[in-house]
Design a protein around this motif. Structure first.
Motif, PDB file in Angstrom:
ATOM      1  N   GLN A  53       0.837  -1.194   0.000  1.00 50.27           N
ATOM      2  CA  GLN A  53       0.000   0.000   0.000  1.00 50.27           C
ATOM      3  C   GLN A  53       0.877   1.251   0.000  1.00 50.27           C
ATOM      4  O   GLN A  53       2.003   1.229   0.463  1.00 50.27           O
ATOM      5  N   GLY A  54       0.298   2.340  -0.464  1.00 49.95           N
ATOM      6  CA  GLY A  54       0.940   3.637  -0.273  1.00 49.95           C
ATOM      7  C   GLY A  54       1.919   4.004  -1.370  1.00 49.95           C
ATOM      8  O   GLY A  54       1.892   3.457  -2.475  1.00 49.95           O
ATOM      9  N   GLY A  55       2.789   4.958  -1.057  1.00 53.43           N
ATOM     10  CA  GLY A  55       3.770   5.435  -2.011  1.00 53.43           C
ATOM     11  C   GLY A  55       5.161   5.359  -1.421  1.00 53.43           C
ATOM     12  O   GLY A  55       5.356   4.810  -0.325  1.00 53.43           O
ATOM     13  N   SER A 106       6.760   7.557  -0.051  1.00 57.30           N
ATOM     14  CA  SER A 106       6.844   8.280   1.229  1.00 57.30           C
ATOM     15  C   SER A 106       6.683   7.345   2.422  1.00 57.30           C
ATOM     16  O   SER A 106       7.286   7.567   3.474  1.00 57.30           O
ATOM     17  N   SER A 107       5.865   6.311   2.277  1.00 58.43           N
ATOM     18  CA  SER A 107       5.741   5.338   3.376  1.00 58.43           C
ATOM     19  C   SER A 107       7.058   4.608   3.587  1.00 58.43           C
ATOM     20  O   SER A 107       7.442   4.295   4.719  1.00 58.43           O
ATOM     21  N   ALA A 157      10.039   5.835   5.762  1.00 59.19           N
ATOM     22  CA  ALA A 157      10.094   5.324   7.139  1.00 59.19           C
ATOM     23  C   ALA A 157      10.397   3.834   7.153  1.00 59.19           C
ATOM     24  O   ALA A 157      11.140   3.345   8.009  1.00 59.19           O
TER      25      ALA A 157
END
Lengths: 360, 360
Positions: free
Chosen positions: A73-75, A77-78, A81
């Motif tokens: 999931q996500g981009g 940017s995840s 982290a």
């Protein structure tokens, strides 16, 4: 219907063939009576779609078997982290190279989670080149060395990659993955948000050497723990199924084009044509040193900034969309990912030439 | 093409009108010459889509202005971490009610991040009821009280909600959001993965009272920090644009149906019809106490488990898909979300009656 040429940096243009297939299958995938987005992620139909996509990606990139391929999931940017949480402890040294806006974002996020050192930077030079790896002040005890092989905003790309020795190299390849062949075995991890060369936004692909994972630090959210996703074949929870399916259609399209070497040839031709035109002009300019110019993102300025609005309006009227440069840089930017056909480059150059003639 | 009746628990059926519109707009959204999934998330066209979707959701649910509405990446599983990271410190007390598999998952994730107390549970009773709020052993100093108003797997739903006083109630409403009206002001936060009643997988909606956010603990990944997303109108990074667009189409469809009270009436009629049939039969059974039966997820067993495969095969042959119960429960499950028409319930009951007659 007339399809425009869409130069958006991301979410970006997708191959028309892919969109056409998605359209035709929207209400009924292969006679099953439902859309892919309505399928159980654990059912046979979707599992076959998912496995085929992973295999096609492994084929295209030549991903060795000891690497996990995760559809998350996500981009990216995840994963800014996720990288330190999985690969380093809270006080461990981690090295980063700063070549632009996206490097800086990765550095800022990791800086809250590990002992980050910026081992090289071209910020003072306005990000017009990639610092020579021979001069990076890397640490032999770093848990990893993070690079951004293609900077979407600055239009800067690596022309060669570092030998990091025992330190795994981690690469945020969001804006150039699948644009040319890459030797995956030289990297500990490659990750990429989907919305440039893979598919729609909301999917991130993580390719990571399995010996590097399984040691996520205490307190890492399960959804950011690569080992959990690897063990569950990226189905620890419901994955972004429709984006995964579209990524699979893109991978099949890439195979039909002849694979990544064929794409690299086309991409180089497209970029050379556009940079060549810009360099020959006294009206348009690109500041990046030729060796480090991105094949995917071509920023350029007009000789007179007050003409920017007129340039964009004229472009849009011709169906040349999203040429405005990033707000942090200004000027123009033509993102010419895999899905941008050579005819789109020619249409852009024709317009640029005409605009220069009228207004230059 | 024949559309099947898809009883999948999630990703789940979407309204045919929505899929038809998405199909028709796939290559060219409103004459712009590109697909929604190819649009810049910061461009006027997508921003208008995004804002309209948020406004429609606020209208449908009557969300007060002091609540943020966030369109985030991922699923509810990401928010299992997001909730404690945003609303509690590492050693703060947080209360959870255990009514089934999804409660337990939320508890397990939060348990790694805060001082979790399970203040009530119906596990010993096989999750056949929701514990009476009068008997919950809540702590007055808890940072929040977490509930799961609808358990997708057990088919269990709250019939009334607790008065938590000053302790904000946080609800994972993934599998029943938008199925009936809810008084949002009674909750500190409501969150829901999209893939049941909202849209495709890969989007999570977080509705949170603004005074509760802005204090995410140190080290919280930026992508899980609600205040960052609120400040950026959910565009801190590239959001899952296509899922957001489809959610907006679903919200418009819900408005055309008459809103949430109209949906509640339909959903109650659908569920009553199916539970009524099951209760009248000696062959089918549902174990949940009637007061706590879910309107969205109807698990049921056959009198003889050895007939399960034959039941599923016969169902599939009639275009009644994904009726297999969750692997942790067995038996069957009919998920009958908003998008399941009443005709689908009738078709299922006709089949169940015929199967019982043949094999019962």
């Amino acid at each position: 219907m007339t399809r425009a040429y869409n130069f958006c940096a991301g979410p970006a243009a997708l191959p028309e063939e892919v969109l056409t297939q998605a359209r035709d299958e929207m209400l009924d995938w292969q006679g099953k009576g439902l859309s892919v987005m309505e399928m159980s992620h654990r059912g046979d139909a979707f599992v076959s779609i998912a496995q085929q996509a992973e295999q096609d990606l492994r084929d295209l990139m030549g991903i060795p078997d000891d690497y996990a391929v995760l559809f998350l999931q996500g981009g990216a940017s995840s994963q800014f982290a996720g990288v330190p949480l999985n690969l380093a402890g809270p006080n461990d040294p981690v090295d980063y190279v700063n070549t632009g806006v996206w490097s800086r974002k990765a550095i800022a996020e990791a800086g809250r989670m590990a002992d980050v050192k910026e081992v090289a930077s071209s910020e003072d030079a306005g990000y017009t080149h990639v610092p020579d790896p021979a001069e990076w002040r890397t640490r032999p005890d770093a848990r990893y060395l993070h690079i951004t092989p293609n900077e979407t905003i600055g239009g800067l790309a690596y022309s060669r990659f570092p030998e990091a020795g025992d330190v795994p190299v981690v690469a945020d390849w969001s804006s150039a993955i699948l644009s040319e062949p890459v030797d995956v075995s030289r990297f500990g991890m490659i990750y990429a948000g989907a919305q440039k060369n893979i598919g729609p936004a909301g999917l991130t692909i993580v390719i990571v050497r399995r010996d590097l994972i399984g040691n996520a630090r205490e307190g890492t959210p399960a959804m950011l723990d690569y080992a959990i996703h690897d063990k569950a074949d990226s189905m620890y929870n419901t994955p972004p199924t429709y984006a995964w399916y579209l990524a699979g259609l893109v991978f099949q399209w890439l195979k039909r084009q002849g694979g990544l070497q064929a794409m690299a040839d086309i991409n180089r031709r497209k970029a050379n044509r556009l940079y060549g035109f810009i360099d020959e002009s006294d009206f348009y300019a690109n500041p990046v040193q030729p060796e480090y110019r991105s094949l995917m993102n071509v920023p350029f300025t007009l000789a007179d900034d007050s003409l920017n609005s007129a340039f964009l309006e004229g472009a849009e009227a011709r169906g040349l969309l999203n040429l405005k440069g990033h707000r942090s840089v200004g000027g123009m930017r033509a993102s010419i990912y895999n899905a941008m056909p050579e005819a789109g480059i020619e249409a852009l150059i024709d317009y640029m030439a005409e605009f220069e003639k009228d207004k230059g």
